[in-house]
Write an enzyme that holds these catalytic residues in place. Sequence first.
Site, PDB file in Angstrom:
ATOM      1  N   TYR A 138      -8.859  -4.550  -5.399  1.00 28.92           N
ATOM      2  CA  TYR A 138      -8.741  -3.219  -4.780  1.00 28.92           C
ATOM      3  C   TYR A 138      -8.406  -2.180  -5.857  1.00 28.92           C
ATOM      4  O   TYR A 138      -9.115  -1.178  -6.019  1.00 28.92           O
ATOM      5  CB  TYR A 138      -7.664  -3.247  -3.683  1.00 28.92           C
ATOM      6  CG  TYR A 138      -7.190  -1.885  -3.246  1.00 28.92           C
ATOM      7  CD1 TYR A 138      -8.062  -0.989  -2.626  1.00 28.92           C
ATOM      8  CD2 TYR A 138      -5.875  -1.474  -3.465  1.00 28.92           C
ATOM      9  CE1 TYR A 138      -7.632   0.267  -2.232  1.00 28.92           C
ATOM     10  CE2 TYR A 138      -5.435  -0.227  -3.072  1.00 28.92           C
ATOM     11  CZ  TYR A 138      -6.319   0.653  -2.462  1.00 28.92           C
ATOM     12  OH  TYR A 138      -5.889   1.905  -2.085  1.00 28.92           O
ATOM     13  N   GLY A 278       1.519 -10.746  -5.537  1.00 30.37           N
ATOM     14  CA  GLY A 278       0.953  -9.537  -6.150  1.00 30.37           C
ATOM     15  C   GLY A 278       1.794  -8.285  -5.982  1.00 30.37           C
ATOM     16  O   GLY A 278       1.406  -7.218  -6.458  1.00 30.37           O
TER      17      GLY A 278
HETATM   18  N1  LIG Z   1      -2.411   4.434   2.987  1.00 31.46           N
HETATM   19  C1  LIG Z   1      -1.887   4.368   1.764  1.00 31.46           C
HETATM   20  O1  LIG Z   1      -0.670   4.182   1.567  1.00 31.46           O
HETATM   21  C2  LIG Z   1      -2.791   4.568   0.568  1.00 31.46           C
HETATM   22  C3  LIG Z   1      -2.233   4.483  -0.721  1.00 31.46           C
HETATM   23  C4  LIG Z   1      -3.059   4.672  -1.825  1.00 31.46           C
HETATM   24  C5  LIG Z   1      -4.409   4.990  -1.653  1.00 31.46           C
HETATM   25  N2  LIG Z   1      -4.930   5.059  -0.405  1.00 31.46           N
HETATM   26  C6  LIG Z   1      -6.376   5.383  -0.249  1.00 31.46           C
HETATM   27  O2  LIG Z   1      -6.519   6.462   0.655  1.00 31.46           O
HETATM   28  C7  LIG Z   1      -7.747   6.359   1.367  1.00 31.46           C
HETATM   29  C8  LIG Z   1      -7.498   6.457   2.853  1.00 31.46           C
HETATM   30  O3  LIG Z   1      -6.621   5.395   3.255  1.00 31.46           O
HETATM   31  P1  LIG Z   1      -6.241   5.189   4.782  1.00 31.46           P
HETATM   32  O4  LIG Z   1      -4.913   4.507   4.788  1.00 31.46           O
HETATM   33  O5  LIG Z   1      -6.421   6.454   5.539  1.00 31.46           O
HETATM   34  O6  LIG Z   1      -7.356   4.125   5.211  1.00 31.46           O
HETATM   35  P2  LIG Z   1      -8.184   3.993   6.584  1.00 31.46           P
HETATM   36  O7  LIG Z   1      -8.748   2.610   6.576  1.00 31.46           O
HETATM   37  O8  LIG Z   1      -7.366   4.424   7.738  1.00 31.46           O
HETATM   38  O9  LIG Z   1      -9.365   5.042   6.382  1.00 31.46           O
HETATM   39  C9  LIG Z   1     -10.541   4.759   5.659  1.00 31.46           C
HETATM   40  C10 LIG Z   1     -11.732   5.301   6.477  1.00 31.46           C
HETATM   41  O10 LIG Z   1     -12.936   5.097   5.731  1.00 31.46           O
HETATM   42  C11 LIG Z   1     -13.935   4.553   6.592  1.00 31.46           C
HETATM   43  N3  LIG Z   1     -14.847   3.798   5.714  1.00 31.46           N
HETATM   44  C12 LIG Z   1     -14.537   2.726   4.943  1.00 31.46           C
HETATM   45  N4  LIG Z   1     -15.592   2.356   4.211  1.00 31.46           N
HETATM   46  C13 LIG Z   1     -16.607   3.217   4.517  1.00 31.46           C
HETATM   47  C14 LIG Z   1     -17.954   3.363   4.068  1.00 31.46           C
HETATM   48  N5  LIG Z   1     -18.469   2.570   3.139  1.00 31.46           N
HETATM   49  N6  LIG Z   1     -18.711   4.368   4.593  1.00 31.46           N
HETATM   50  C15 LIG Z   1     -18.189   5.198   5.537  1.00 31.46           C
HETATM   51  N7  LIG Z   1     -16.921   5.107   5.975  1.00 31.46           N
HETATM   52  C16 LIG Z   1     -16.139   4.133   5.476  1.00 31.46           C
HETATM   53  C17 LIG Z   1     -13.173   3.727   7.604  1.00 31.46           C
HETATM   54  O11 LIG Z   1     -13.864   3.532   8.814  1.00 31.46           O
HETATM   55  C18 LIG Z   1     -11.899   4.561   7.795  1.00 31.46           C
HETATM   56  O12 LIG Z   1     -12.051   5.505   8.849  1.00 31.46           O
HETATM   57  C19 LIG Z   1      -8.372   5.032   0.917  1.00 31.46           C
HETATM   58  O13 LIG Z   1      -9.327   5.323  -0.076  1.00 31.46           O
HETATM   59  C20 LIG Z   1      -7.206   4.257   0.337  1.00 31.46           C
HETATM   60  O14 LIG Z   1      -7.633   3.363  -0.658  1.00 31.46           O
HETATM   61  C21 LIG Z   1      -4.176   4.858   0.717  1.00 31.46           C
HETATM   62  O1  LIG Z   2       5.691  -6.364   6.943  1.00 31.19           O
HETATM   63  C1  LIG Z   2       5.956  -6.017   5.803  1.00 31.19           C
HETATM   64  C2  LIG Z   2       5.102  -5.154   5.067  1.00 31.19           C
HETATM   65  C3  LIG Z   2       5.446  -4.822   3.775  1.00 31.19           C
HETATM   66  N1  LIG Z   2       6.600  -5.291   3.210  1.00 31.19           N
HETATM   67  C4  LIG Z   2       6.988  -4.869   1.847  1.00 31.19           C
HETATM   68  O2  LIG Z   2       7.105  -3.457   1.883  1.00 31.19           O
HETATM   69  C5  LIG Z   2       6.697  -2.886   0.652  1.00 31.19           C
HETATM   70  C6  LIG Z   2       5.599  -1.878   0.909  1.00 31.19           C
HETATM   71  O3  LIG Z   2       4.448  -2.570   1.372  1.00 31.19           O
HETATM   72  P1  LIG Z   2       3.160  -1.822   1.988  1.00 31.19           P
HETATM   73  O4  LIG Z   2       3.605  -0.849   3.013  1.00 31.19           O
HETATM   74  O5  LIG Z   2       2.193  -2.885   2.383  1.00 31.19           O
HETATM   75  O6  LIG Z   2       2.597  -0.985   0.761  1.00 31.19           O
HETATM   76  P2  LIG Z   2       2.151  -1.452  -0.685  1.00 31.19           P
HETATM   77  O7  LIG Z   2       1.825  -2.877  -0.774  1.00 31.19           O
HETATM   78  O8  LIG Z   2       3.217  -0.962  -1.627  1.00 31.19           O
HETATM   79  O9  LIG Z   2       0.737  -0.704  -0.870  1.00 31.19           O
HETATM   80  C7  LIG Z   2       0.514   0.654  -0.497  1.00 31.19           C
HETATM   81  O10 LIG Z   2       0.778   1.452  -1.578  1.00 31.19           O
HETATM   82  C8  LIG Z   2      -0.079   1.213  -2.697  1.00 31.19           C
HETATM   83  C9  LIG Z   2       0.376   2.105  -3.792  1.00 31.19           C
HETATM   84  O11 LIG Z   2       1.713   1.846  -4.091  1.00 31.19           O
HETATM   85  C10 LIG Z   2      -1.513   1.506  -2.297  1.00 31.19           C
HETATM   86  O12 LIG Z   2      -2.357   1.263  -3.380  1.00 31.19           O
HETATM   87  C11 LIG Z   2      -1.906   0.654  -1.149  1.00 31.19           C
HETATM   88  O13 LIG Z   2      -3.195   1.068  -0.725  1.00 31.19           O
HETATM   89  C12 LIG Z   2      -0.931   0.843  -0.037  1.00 31.19           C
HETATM   90  O14 LIG Z   2      -1.218  -0.099   0.983  1.00 31.19           O
HETATM   91  C13 LIG Z   2       6.216  -4.058  -0.204  1.00 31.19           C
HETATM   92  O15 LIG Z   2       7.276  -4.437  -1.045  1.00 31.19           O
HETATM   93  C14 LIG Z   2       5.960  -5.182   0.796  1.00 31.19           C
HETATM   94  O16 LIG Z   2       6.178  -6.461   0.260  1.00 31.19           O
HETATM   95  C15 LIG Z   2       7.439  -6.126   3.918  1.00 31.19           C
HETATM   96  O17 LIG Z   2       8.493  -6.562   3.402  1.00 31.19           O
HETATM   97  N2  LIG Z   2       7.103  -6.478   5.200  1.00 31.19           N
END
Ligand SMILES: NC(=O)c1ccc[n+]([C@@H]2O[C@H](COP(=O)([O-])OP(=O)(O)OC[C@H]3O[C@@H](n4cnc5c(N)ncnc54)[C@H](O)[C@@H]3O)[C@@H](O)[C@H]2O)c1
Ligand SMILES: O=c1ccn([C@@H]2O[C@H](COP(=O)(O)OP(=O)(O)O[C@H]3O[C@H](CO)[C@@H](O)[C@H](O)[C@H]3O)[C@@H](O)[C@H]2O)c(=O)[nH]1
Length: 315
Positions: A138, A278
């Site tokens: 990822y 990881g």
């Molecule tokens: N949520 C977090 O904490 C976090 C942290 C770091 C980065 N990001 C990044 O932010 C972005 C949004 O994350 P999110 O949590 O809203 O995820 P999400 O899964 O809720 O949203 C992603 C959207 O993209 C659409 N999608 C996926 N692949 C597609 C494709 N090939 N074509 C068209 N649509 C597609 C899905 O249907 C979904 O609606 C992602 O790129 C993710 O990697 C999120």
């Molecule tokens: O049920 C749960 C879920 C998570 N965790 C812990 O909570 C922390 C946060 O976990 P999570 O909310 O899954 O976020 P991350 O794994 O830190 O990853 C998020 O944050 C990353 C950047 O830090 C992004 O790249 C990812 O997309 C996003 O999912 C981590 O230590 C996990 O091990 C638990 O202990 N129990």
Amino acid sequence: MKLLVTGGAGYIGSVVSARLLESGHEVVVLDDCSTGHADAVPSGARLVRATLREAAGDVLSEGFDGILHFAAKSLVGESVEKPGLYWDKNLGESLALLEAMRVHRVPRIVFSSTAATYGEPERTPIVETDPTRPTNPYGASKLAIDTTLAEYARMHGIGGVSLRYFNVAGAYGAYGERHTVETHIIPNVLNVPLGSRESVSIFGTDYPTPDGTCIRDYIHVVDLAAAHLLALDACAPGVHEIFNLGSGSGYSVREVIDVCREVTGQPIPAVEGPRRPGDPAVLVASSARISERLGWKPERDLRSMVTDAWEFARR
Ligand SMILES: NC(=O)c1ccc[n+]([C@@H]2O[C@H](COP(=O)([O-])OP(=O)(O)OC[C@H]3O[C@@H](n4cnc5c(N)ncnc54)[C@H](O)[C@@H]3O)[C@@H](O)[C@H]2O)c1
Ligand SMILES: O=c1ccn([C@@H]2O[C@H](COP(=O)(O)OP(=O)(O)O[C@H]3O[C@H](CO)[C@@H](O)[C@H](O)[C@H]3O)[C@@H](O)[C@H]2O)c(=O)[nH]1
């Protein structure tokens, strides 16, 4: 501006779309609804339900001023099991989008990068010039998109900004996180008082941190949306910039659960379990670069994130 929001039916994309519409922009959402929901797209936006590969060319031929690119697969564990899927859906489909951008002369793009591009950090807080050594497909696929964006900026004059989010949380009114497969800590904890889980698991209690659990940097999705609006205005032709987005302070898993207990008024049982493979011990961002260059700063704390996520979850 007329803007294409890829992934606008997802968690972060729907919140940013709502904020863009409120700021007077025109929004078209391109989303295949694989992890998002058609009914999460704000009513003022048009939804094209297709993958980037299927539709980017046709949609961009209408003419756009910019793209906010959220669409991605983003489950770390799934990426380890299915690396090909992540390279194809993340890098492959982003490349299709960039090519369509080049052909149809779309001048700017703001891309959702991630803290996972850094891997296990050498120091805290992480700055943008620190080494990028992702520990899973990822993060590696997102880093490859950052690199490709820089090349498209240099060779094709596109203006690009990669925003490296840390842990995004919270909600904005009717827009929030509702994933079928939920891995994130705050929605998982809130599922206990909602009644869909009996307890929350703590993944690892033997980390080298004060309470033994992992520390993360949580950022409110509304603060994140504000950074996107600033980044859009800051895109300059031929330039690619990278900015971290976090609050600069870390909270442990136990602290997050405690805030959820306070906000919900529920005991929320927690079960201590083994580490999740990881997971780095500590991930905290320095957001000094975006503060200095674009004047962005986060305004909402962890309690506000949990309060807003709880209100959203109870709807
Ligand atoms: N949520 C977090 O904490 C976090 C942290 C770091 C980065 N990001 C990044 O932010 C972005 C949004 O994350 P999110 O949590 O809203 O995820 P999400 O899964 O809720 O949203 C992603 C959207 O993209 C659409 N999608 C996926 N692949 C597609 C494709 N090939 N074509 C068209 N649509 C597609 C899905 O249907 C979904 O609606 C992602 O790129 C993710 O990697 C999120
Ligand atoms: O049920 C749960 C879920 C998570 N965790 C812990 O909570 C922390 C946060 O976990 P999570 O909310 O899954 O976020 P991350 O794994 O830190 O990853 C998020 O944050 C990353 C950047 O830090 C992004 O790249 C990812 O997309 C996003 O999912 C981590 O230590 C996990 O091990 C638990 O202990 N129990």
